[in-house]
Design an enzyme around this catalytic site. Structure first.
Site, mmCIF file in Angstrom:
data_model
loop_
_atom_site.group_PDB
_atom_site.id
_atom_site.type_symbol
_atom_site.label_atom_id
_atom_site.label_comp_id
_atom_site.label_asym_id
_atom_site.label_seq_id
_atom_site.Cartn_x
_atom_site.Cartn_y
_atom_site.Cartn_z
ATOM 1 N N ARG A 78 0.834 -1.202 0.000
ATOM 2 C CA ARG A 78 0.000 0.000 0.000
ATOM 3 C C ARG A 78 0.872 1.256 0.000
ATOM 4 O O ARG A 78 0.554 2.237 -0.689
ATOM 5 C CB ARG A 78 -0.911 -0.002 1.229
ATOM 6 C CG ARG A 78 -1.783 1.238 1.336
ATOM 7 C CD ARG A 78 -2.681 1.193 2.553
ATOM 8 N NE ARG A 78 -3.513 2.384 2.627
ATOM 9 C CZ ARG A 78 -4.470 2.560 3.525
ATOM 10 N NH1 ARG A 78 -4.718 1.622 4.432
ATOM 11 N NH2 ARG A 78 -5.188 3.673 3.522
ATOM 12 N N HIS A 137 -16.562 3.584 -4.584
ATOM 13 C CA HIS A 137 -15.672 4.736 -4.407
ATOM 14 C C HIS A 137 -15.852 5.788 -5.502
ATOM 15 O O HIS A 137 -14.948 6.580 -5.767
ATOM 16 C CB HIS A 137 -14.201 4.302 -4.307
ATOM 17 C CG HIS A 137 -13.902 3.573 -3.031
ATOM 18 N ND1 HIS A 137 -12.633 3.174 -2.669
ATOM 19 C CD2 HIS A 137 -14.710 3.185 -2.001
ATOM 20 C CE1 HIS A 137 -12.677 2.562 -1.492
ATOM 21 N NE2 HIS A 137 -13.927 2.568 -1.082
ATOM 22 N N ASN A 184 -10.674 -4.244 -1.224
ATOM 23 C CA ASN A 184 -10.559 -3.237 -2.282
ATOM 24 C C ASN A 184 -9.628 -3.698 -3.401
ATOM 25 O O ASN A 184 -8.713 -4.482 -3.168
ATOM 26 C CB ASN A 184 -10.029 -1.932 -1.680
ATOM 27 C CG ASN A 184 -11.091 -1.170 -0.937
ATOM 28 O OD1 ASN A 184 -12.225 -1.096 -1.367
ATOM 29 N ND2 ASN A 184 -10.727 -0.598 0.202
ATOM 30 N N CYS A 244 -19.171 -1.948 0.990
ATOM 31 C CA CYS A 244 -18.347 -0.784 1.313
ATOM 32 C C CYS A 244 -19.022 -0.045 2.454
ATOM 33 O O CYS A 244 -20.245 -0.128 2.623
ATOM 34 C CB CYS A 244 -18.209 0.116 0.086
ATOM 35 S SG CYS A 244 -17.181 1.583 0.343
ATOM 36 N N TYR A 289 -14.370 10.223 -1.889
ATOM 37 C CA TYR A 289 -13.466 9.758 -2.944
ATOM 38 C C TYR A 289 -13.568 10.610 -4.206
ATOM 39 O O TYR A 289 -12.659 10.590 -5.030
ATOM 40 C CB TYR A 289 -13.758 8.287 -3.281
ATOM 41 C CG TYR A 289 -13.271 7.338 -2.221
ATOM 42 C CD1 TYR A 289 -11.946 6.909 -2.197
ATOM 43 C CD2 TYR A 289 -14.129 6.885 -1.220
ATOM 44 C CE1 TYR A 289 -11.495 6.049 -1.212
ATOM 45 C CE2 TYR A 289 -13.683 6.017 -0.231
ATOM 46 C CZ TYR A 289 -12.366 5.607 -0.233
ATOM 47 O OH TYR A 289 -11.916 4.764 0.753
#
Length: 421
Positions: free
Chosen positions: A90, A194, A144, A164, A244
């Site tokens: 990440r 998102h 995700n 989500c 987002y």
């Protein structure tokens, strides 16, 4: 009832455990299995999970294992919350795209594509093993990028629903502002994972009065602060975008911010170290306050609601999920995965009718759906050219020079996770 959590060694799992314990009448779990290859983490999380159940008087049994096949055997539902490559991957997703002046984020843009490429093959392997163990088991995906992962699962014929926490967060926030119970708030939530907007806020159900105009008029500043976008923009749009959308509506501003502060991955990694130390305290028998900063607020409530509805034991009649479009948004193909309100039951989700979307929103949805098509193709079949095509199609990239550079960077940073590289 047996539930299995794949990625059960996550530091976020105690939030899920707390929800299972509090909402046991909605979802009466007899056996909960936490599956994770990280034995040390799993032991710490599992110990705290058992203490939370004991404190709240939950009679269910909690089992921890690194054996996926044993863990999913006989499970009625399997929750996926894994992170291939961990926080280290990440960290890369959030940094190397910035070198091209593009957003570095784990679920959208080049970083989001990297995560999809790492994740989809792993999730599909897990799903096949679930299907062999119990063909009727439901797979609830919280991993995700949820939209792409859920589409991969559905395309392969699995009984899967994507989940989500953005919608339930809005529901709780709006209920607080309106002074009503969360169950009384029905969202006109529409878009892709998102990439969603609240186009209506109805009280009492899908046919209730739409109070979104009054909500924006009276609480616009508070809502704008939450989504980190200017109040005048919300007034002009007449809807509430998810936070987002800031990556799209304020891209360059966000890139500037990301270049001058620590990555979210580094912040989460530090929190995780502290949380694991806490979890090792045998006196701790509740989720610590620090966990609220870890992310994923209200995930446990959403997961319980969805699992209960799918397994026929209850749950809310309408829930926001990721599922097949099937004509709901007429400008998208039927097999696109959208995020909308749906009626959910043992047969799965059935999306509710959605009002025509303003072209300002539908155009972006169509663009990102095309990117997701190409991203899934790259995840399933590999190849540098497929990665390049997906990056070129993404509205946050879109220039061939950037797409070329980002393709090379993505492959270089993820080679160990890409069988074809």
């Amino acid at each position: 009832m047996k539930l299995t959590v794949v990625g059960g060694g996550s530091t976020y799992t105690p939030e899920l455990i707390d929800g299972f314990a509090r909402l046991r009448d909605t979802l009466p779990i007899e056996e909960l299995v936490l599956v994770d290859p990280a034995a040390e983490r799993l032991e710490l999380v599992g110990g705290l999970a058992r203490r939370i159940f004991a404190r709240q008087g939950h009679p269910g049994r909690i089992v921890t294992t690194a054996d996926l096949d044993a863990g999913v055997d006989g499970a009625d539902a399997v929750l996926l919350q894994l992170r291939v490559g961990g926080q280290a991957a990440r960290e890369q997703d959030e940094t190397w795209p910035l070198e091209c002046g593009c957003v570095g984020q784990e679920t959208t843009g080049a970083g989001g594509l990297a995560k999809a490429l790492r994740t989809v093959p792993v999730v599909l392997d897990i799903a096949e093993r679930v299907r062999r163990a119990n063909p009727r088991a439901w797979i609830i995906d919280f991993t995700n990028p949820v939209g792409i992962v859920t589409r991969a699962l559905l395309q392969a014929g699995h009984r899967a629903v994507g989940l989500c926490n953005v919608a339930i967060g809005f529901q709780r926030k709006f209920a607080q502002l309106l002074g009503v119970a969360p169950a009384d708030v029905h969202l006109g939530h529409v878009g892709l994972n998102h990439l969603t907007w609240e186009t209506g806020v109805r009280l009492g159900g899908p046919e209730g009065a739409n109070v979104l105009p009054e909500l924006l008029a009276e609480h616009g500043e508070a809502i704008a602060d939450d989504v980190r976008l200017p109040r005048p923009l919300l007034d002009r749009l007449g809807v509430v975008p998810s936070y987002y959308l800031r990556y799209y509506y304020a891209h360059d501003e966000v890139v500037g911010e990301l270049r001058t502060k620590p990555s979210r991955a580094s912040e989460v990694a530090a929190m995780e170290r502290e949380l694991l130390t806490m979890y090792g305290d045998p006196a701790l028998d509740e989720k610590p306050a620090l966990l609220a900063k870890r992310g994923g607020a209200f995930y446990s409530e959403a997961a319980v609601d969805l699992a209960a509805a799918l397994l026929g034991g209850g749950g809310s009649p309408y829930q926001v999920v990721n599922t097949l479009n099937q004509g709901t948004l007429p400008f998208l193909p039927d097999d696109a995965v959208i995020e909308v309100q749906a009626a959910v039951g043992p047969g799965g989700p059935s999306p509710l009718q959605v009002a025509d979307l303003d072209p300002l929103f539908s155009g972006l949805v169509a663009n990102v759906t095309a990117y997701e098509d190409l991203a899934l193709e790259a995840a399933l079949r590999g190849g540098r050219d497929r990665v390049f095509r997906a990056l070129l199609a993404h509205p946050l990239i879109g220039q061939y020079a950037y797409a070329e550079t980002l393709t090379d960077q993505l492959i270089a940073h993820n080679r160990e996770h890409l069988a074809w590289a």
